[in-house]
Each structure stands twice: as structure tokens, then as C-alpha cells.
Write a protein that holds these residues in place. Structure first.
Motif, PDB file in Angstrom:
ATOM      1  N   PHE A 228      46.018  34.233  44.350  1.00  0.00           N
ATOM      2  CA  PHE A 228      44.506  33.889  44.131  1.00  0.00           C
ATOM      3  C   PHE A 228      43.869  35.233  44.074  1.00  0.00           C
ATOM      4  CE2 PHE A 228      45.901  30.367  46.987  1.00  0.00           C
ATOM      5  CZ  PHE A 228      45.929  29.445  46.015  1.00  0.00           C
ATOM      6  N   ARG A 229      44.134  36.129  45.030  1.00  0.00           N
ATOM      7  CA  ARG A 229      43.532  37.542  44.921  1.00  0.00           C
ATOM      8  C   ARG A 229      43.861  38.233  43.663  1.00  0.00           C
ATOM      9  NH1 ARG A 229      43.199  39.106  49.773  1.00  0.00           N
ATOM     10  NH2 ARG A 229      40.936  38.953  49.606  1.00  0.00           N
ATOM     11  N   TYR A 232      41.462  37.234  41.160  1.00  0.00           N
ATOM     12  CA  TYR A 232      40.064  37.627  41.478  1.00  0.00           C
ATOM     13  C   TYR A 232      39.844  39.001  41.293  1.00  0.00           C
ATOM     14  CZ  TYR A 232      36.001  38.271  44.653  1.00  0.00           C
ATOM     15  OH  TYR A 232      34.656  38.373  45.176  1.00  0.00           O
ATOM     16  N   VAL A 257      42.553  30.414  39.687  1.00  0.00           N
ATOM     17  CA  VAL A 257      41.742  30.037  40.747  1.00  0.00           C
ATOM     18  C   VAL A 257      40.814  31.316  41.113  1.00  0.00           C
ATOM     19  CG1 VAL A 257      41.444  29.478  43.325  1.00  0.00           C
ATOM     20  CG2 VAL A 257      43.100  28.243  41.985  1.00  0.00           C
ATOM     21  N   LYS A 261      36.675  32.008  40.411  1.00  0.00           N
ATOM     22  CA  LYS A 261      35.638  32.456  41.601  1.00  0.00           C
ATOM     23  C   LYS A 261      34.884  33.838  41.126  1.00  0.00           C
ATOM     24  CE  LYS A 261      34.842  33.782  46.054  1.00  0.00           C
ATOM     25  NZ  LYS A 261      34.114  33.196  47.224  1.00  0.00           N
ATOM     26  N   LYS A 264      32.253  33.103  38.744  1.00  0.00           N
ATOM     27  CA  LYS A 264      31.336  32.471  39.201  1.00  0.00           C
ATOM     28  C   LYS A 264      30.204  33.600  39.828  1.00  0.00           C
ATOM     29  CE  LYS A 264      32.545  27.853  39.443  1.00  0.00           C
ATOM     30  NZ  LYS A 264      33.688  27.405  39.825  1.00  0.00           N
ATOM     31  N   GLU A 265      30.840  34.298  40.655  1.00  0.00           N
ATOM     32  CA  GLU A 265      30.305  35.275  41.257  1.00  0.00           C
ATOM     33  C   GLU A 265      29.522  36.425  40.294  1.00  0.00           C
ATOM     34  OE1 GLU A 265      32.811  36.054  45.337  1.00  0.00           O
ATOM     35  OE2 GLU A 265      32.659  37.641  43.792  1.00  0.00           O
ATOM     36  N   TYR A 289      36.626  23.703  39.412  1.00  0.00           N
ATOM     37  CA  TYR A 289      35.339  23.316  38.581  1.00  0.00           C
ATOM     38  C   TYR A 289      35.263  24.445  37.743  1.00  0.00           C
ATOM     39  CZ  TYR A 289      30.797  21.932  36.915  1.00  0.00           C
ATOM     40  OH  TYR A 289      29.793  21.346  36.021  1.00  0.00           O
TER      41      TYR A 289
END
Lengths: 339, 339
Positions: A228-229, A232, A257, A261, A264-265, A289
DNA sequence: AACAAATATTTAAACGTTTAACCAAAAAGG
DNA sequence: CCTTTTTGGTTAAACGTTTAAATATTTGTT
């Protein structure tokens, strides 16, 4: 303490050999003795002891699963590609349990020495190896133990393996992006090891681009941790390298994932500002989403295939294909936009 | 085929008993014989066979893990609470491997009969049972096999167990929502079984409300499947029951993933329009958008605790606490808004 | 009816350990 | 210096199976 073959023999009034022959279906016996013995077995609730049997037969009905724990976060101890392995194990268990085999679980990042100990001490009948490294393969090949490699691209045609068509997956993923009008396509990928799945997916990416007459550009590629990280942080770096990308191929859902995120940020909308295609079709892919457009592989089938293959090898069945490549397919959802 | 204790004995010029005593550290031997034997062991690369040893000692150094597969989607075969179990196993493996135990993996939704077979056929030394059901517990208690229950609230104080403080977790989750000004708080929960963790979390929810003088209202509660889909579909139903909710306590991160997705589709913003608090702090919780405010539990520690406890029970160590309850803590992230 | 062949069953050794019981040699006690 | 005790080691039985070889029983043949 437990009821033994001796108890059965005594009660049924036969020798223990007879009982053994009956439970192993190895020699003819008269139907009546057979019935008598089978009845007492049921009556006494006799179950043969696998330790003793293993000793006598040199066969334990035990197979080892080597699972890599090296993707574990060193600080937190949290595993990354988690869902993946559980499903694999589940697929394996499904067929082994039907064939009366039991599963022994081991971390495959252990040194070959540890694995060796396990094999000889437990008299394993076979091994399913997930994410083998070459040193381990080297050791296993000296052994005469049947084993199946899962998701490995170690170059060795003499060895049984099952995996998916990662390269083709990477190809159709990238091609889909191309067909949707994208030209500047980034690749956010797990570590590009020689024998790894990500290298294959990358090769598919490259082929798709080249077919369109495009060149692979280093600044469109960022290698990150499969986590995940990793997603990101990686997408940030990738966009730093080239902020004119219109599409990204992220080579694992897990990575996606984190990508989602971060984007979106950053208030860049997927797929409106940037399209994202992914790989694996993890159970959650559908529930993100936007829902991920991704390359589907059935991990559970991969597991059961591996197990089935191993059973066949153990039982000396004729094997027509040493290397099984499971198909892969594109799942169109909401993370890619036509431009 | 393999090198046996006999080979060692012959080469070292002692009896096999001596070798056995040395490797088991059971009797005094002169330092010189000890050295001689140890040297030949190393030279011949001797490793004791666990089958034979298990037979002789009635102790196999094998422990079984019963994992529930019942949360598997019947159509797809995909497991839900997946990440959860892998981490647990990892935690267990960490301590068992240090203690020279090996792990046998079994689905715990199997009938007690199957489990029974496993235990007697393999001579397991102990069992770690995840998600036991009462019929299984009933069987296990008749056995004299050491076992540890993980995440079970079967009412039985005579039995070893490890879990987390689910009730307190549910309490602080709800309380946090209350303190943030929410009053109409929905509960979207996994199946409310008598002996399950979700029931406990619910009780915490109830206590928090009651402390504030609020009553639990049936129309604020919806019971759903513990899965992505369960969340996706459940939140809809819950909101149908009461669309004036300002906050939702979803009792599992897995559920929350689906919730988040559905809410985005409905264009209700989290946390602006609706606050969401969750439970588990799965690795992905931080990487959803918004990052989940959730109750953290360390699954890996739960696993290693269970394993440690089992080792102690097996070795007849003094145990001061039959029931271990691991702490739980609130992780404030971005899915809850003060109103 | 006698013998051979086929079939059914048993005996006993083996698998690789552990461990109680035994024995020899060394150390201690008088 | 003889007896007892301790120490270091061995012998042999046990753990619960399988299976080759031997034996007993039945069936078939003449």
C-alpha cells in the motif's frame, strides 16, 4: 492409549497383517474377513497412525508449503501481499485435503538449510514453493523430492511450475490503455527482479508500447515496494519524473490502493485526470473507488493447480506439461477513461 | 537412504542409546564421547527423524492450526477476512518455529470428526483454534490435547484462550463518535452470534450509548456479511432504516471498504456528511480515502501470544491467566468529523 | 483321491527412534 | 583392600505400522 492395529486384529480374530492389507487394499481377502475387520475398525474407531505408517512406508502424506515472509514490513511485521497467499493456500488445501494429504507451513525465506532439515526430518512427500529464490531451487534440484514452483520465473525447464501469463497480462493491460487513446503511460511496478512476476509484466508493457511504435522511456517507470505504502509514495515519485502522464499501469492491486489514496489527496481524479490500470483483481479491487480496471487472475485456481500437479508428480502420473500457465483476463471497471 | 542414528553410532564407535541420550541431553556422558558423537553428527549431517521420534516419544512437535474457511464466498471461493488470518498465522509461526514446532494447517469448518482424525492420526501436540464453534469445543474438551482458542467467546472459563478486548473496543469507538457530537449512530455489524466477536463489539456500542442516556434503537442496526460486499450492500439497508444517522460504527474494516465505496457512489461524503468509525486497523485502513478512524488490534501479536501460551501449556508451565485479553486502541484518522 | 495351483492368512523383520533395565568400571567409604 | 556408590555406557524392548516370505487353506485338475 489410542486404539492400534493390534487391537483391531485381536478383536477381529485375525493377524495384524491382514488388517493392514485390508486398510491398504493390497491383497485379496475373503469378503467375510474383510467385512469382519472393517466392522471392528468401525466399532473400535480405529485410525492408522501416520507416524508409524510414515516410518514403515517412507511416505508421510505430508506436503510442505513454503511461503515467503520477506514481504513483511520489518517494523510492523505486517505482511503486504497477504490476501494473495491465503487464497493460494486455500486453493492448495482444497485439493490436498481431498487426497488425504496434510499441509505443513513454512516460511520460504528461511535458508535452504532450514528447509532441508524440514524435509528430511519430517519426510515430506512433496513441496509447493511460492516465490523460490535461486539458491533454494539449486538445493531442491539436488534432492529427489517432488516440488512445484508457484509464480517463479527462474529459468529452468526441468522443473514443474505453475503461474499465470504475467507477460500477456502486462501486454493487454497496456494495450487497453493504448486503445483508450493514452500515449504517455507510466509504469509503477514492484521490484524488477530477473526471475520475478513484475519483470514479466513489464515485458508485456514494453511489447505493447513497441507494437504501437512507442519507446519505453525510463522516466515513465518507477520501481517501488509491492505494498500500500509503495503505491502511495511511488506514484508521487513517478509523477515527479513525468507529470504529463495520462495513464498509469500499476503492476499490483496492492500498489493501486496507495496510488488511489495519494491521487485523491492530490486532487487528481481517477479516471478523469489520470487513468489507472492494475493487476491481480484482488477481492477488494471491485470495492475501491473508482473500482479498479485490472487484470484478473484466479489465485485460488493457481493454488489448486499447483496441488493437483504435485499429487500427479508424487503418484508418478504421466505429466504432459511441466509448466502450467494459467490464463489472465482484463476486467473493465471504472479506473480507465477513453481520451 | 537418509543417515540414521545407527550410522552415527557405528562411526563414533558407541551404541545408539548413547547417541540418543546425547542429542536429547538426558544422561551424563564424558565430555570426550560427547564431543566425538557431536562431531560425527555434524560430519554425517545427521538429523533425527521426527516420525520415528514421534512414535517412540508420543510427541511429535507438530501443532495444528484450525482456520475457518467458512467465510469463503461460495460462488467465487474468495476468502473475506483474509489478511486477518495470514497475519495471525505469521504471528504463530514466529514463535513455534523458534521452539522447534511445525505447523499443520486445517480448515476449522471441518466437522469435529475430521479434526479428530487429524489429531489421532498425526499425534498432534497441540492445537490453535481460530473461530471455534461449540460442537468443536465440546469435542476438544473430552480430549486431553492442549488447545488455545483464538477470538472466541464461547462461555467456558476452563479453557485457554486469547483474544482482544472487543467490548472495550466497541465502547471506545462509539464513545469517540459520541464525544465528537454524534447522537444518531448506526451500527453496521457482522453476524451477531452469541459467541462471536461482533456481539462483544455490539455490547460495547450499547454500553457507550447507555452511558450517555441514549437507547439502542433497532432501526439503527443492520447485521450484514463480514465482507467488502457486506459493507457495500449493508450500508444502503442501514440508511434505508434510518437516513438521519450522522455516524456509523462499522465493526470490521473489511465492511468499511464496501461502505466507503457505496457512500461515494451515493455522493455522501465521509466524514463531511457522515462519519465512519471502524474496527481492526487492517493494513489497508490507513490507505483508504478517507483514512479510516478505527480500533487497532495487533493480529500478529495475538498470534504469537496464542502460540506462546500453547507452548507453555504443552510444557506444563505454570499459567497465571487462562484467558488473555490483548489491548485495543483508538486510531484517529480522517473518517470521523466533530459536529 | 492325490497332487498342483491358486488363494487366503500369518510370521517376522523392518522403519528410526527412545528409554527402562542392566552392566562394567571408576570413585568413594570404611 | 574390600564393599558400596556413582558414573558412563550398553542391551533390548517398545512405539504402530508395512510387507516380503512362509505357511495354511481352498480350489481345480486328472
Amino acid at each position: 492409549m489410542c486404539v492400534t492395529i493390534r487391537d483391531v486384529a485381536r478383536k477381529a480374530g485375525v493377524s495384524i497383517a491382514t488388517v493392514s492389507y485390508i486398510i491398504n487394499d493390497k491383497k485379496q481377502v475373503t469378503p467375510e474377513t474383510k467385512k469382519k475387520v472393517l466392522d471392528t475398525i468401525k466399532e473400535l474407531n480405529y485410525l492408522p497412525n501416520y507416524n508409524a505408517r510414515g516410518l514403515a512406508k517412507q511416505k508421510t502424506n505430508l506436503i510442505g508449503i513454503l511461503i515467503p515472509y520477506w514481504n513483511t514490513d520489518q517494523q510492523t511485521g505486517i505482511m503486504f501481499d497477504n490476501p494473495f497467499y491465503s487464497e493460494l493456500v486455500r486453493g492448495i488445501e482444497r485439493v490436498t485435503s481431498k487426497n488425504n494429504y496434510h499441509l505443513l507451513l513454512v516460511g520460504s525465506n528461511q535458508k535452504p538449510e532450514i528447509i532441508h532439515n524440514l524435509i528430511v526430518q519430517r519426510y515430506l512427500d512433496g513441496l509447493i514453493v511460492i516465490g523460490a529464490y535461486s539458491e533454494l531451487l539449486f538445493y531442491l534440484k539436488k534432492t529427489d523430492l517432488p516440488f512445484i514452483l508457484v509464480d517463479s520465473y527462474l529459468q529452468d525447464d526441468t522443473v514443474y511450475s505453475v503461474g499465470i501469463d504475467d507477460r500477456y497480462g502486462g501486454y493487454i493491460a497496456t494495450k487497453y490503455l493504448l486503445e483508450s487513446g493514452h500515449r504517455r503511460i507510466g509504469l509503477l511496478t514492484g521490484e524488477l527482479l530477473d526471475n520475478g512476476v513484475y519483470m514479466e509484466r513489464f515485458k508485456g508493457y514494453r511489447r505493447a508500447l513497441e507494437e504501437k511504435g512507442l519507446r519505453v522511456d525510463d522516466k515513465n517507470i518507477y520501481e517501488t515496494e509491492t505494498s500500500f505504502r509503495g503505491g502511495y509514495e511511488g506514484v508521487d515519485k513517478l509523477l515527479d519524473q513525468n507529470n504529463s502522464l495520462t495513464g498509469i499501469f500499476s503492476t499490483a492491486d496492492i500498489i493501486s490502493v496507495g496510488v488511489l489514496k495519494k491521487l485523491k489527496e492530490m486532487e487528481v481524479s481517477v479516471p478523469d485526470d489520470l487513468s489507472l490500470i492494475s493487476f491481480d483483481d484482488n477481492p477488494f479491487a471491485e470495492f475501491l473507488y473508482p473500482a479498479l480496471t485490472t487484470i484478473n487472475q484466479s489465485i485460488i485456481i493457481k493454488g489448486s493447480c499447483a496441488a493437483k500437479l504435485l499429487m500427479d508428480v508424487i503418484n508418478n502420473k504421466e505429466i504432459d506439461e511441466k509448466k502450467i500457465k494459467l490464463p489472465v483476463k482484463l476486467i473493465k471497471r471504472d479506473s480507465v477513461r477513453r481520451i
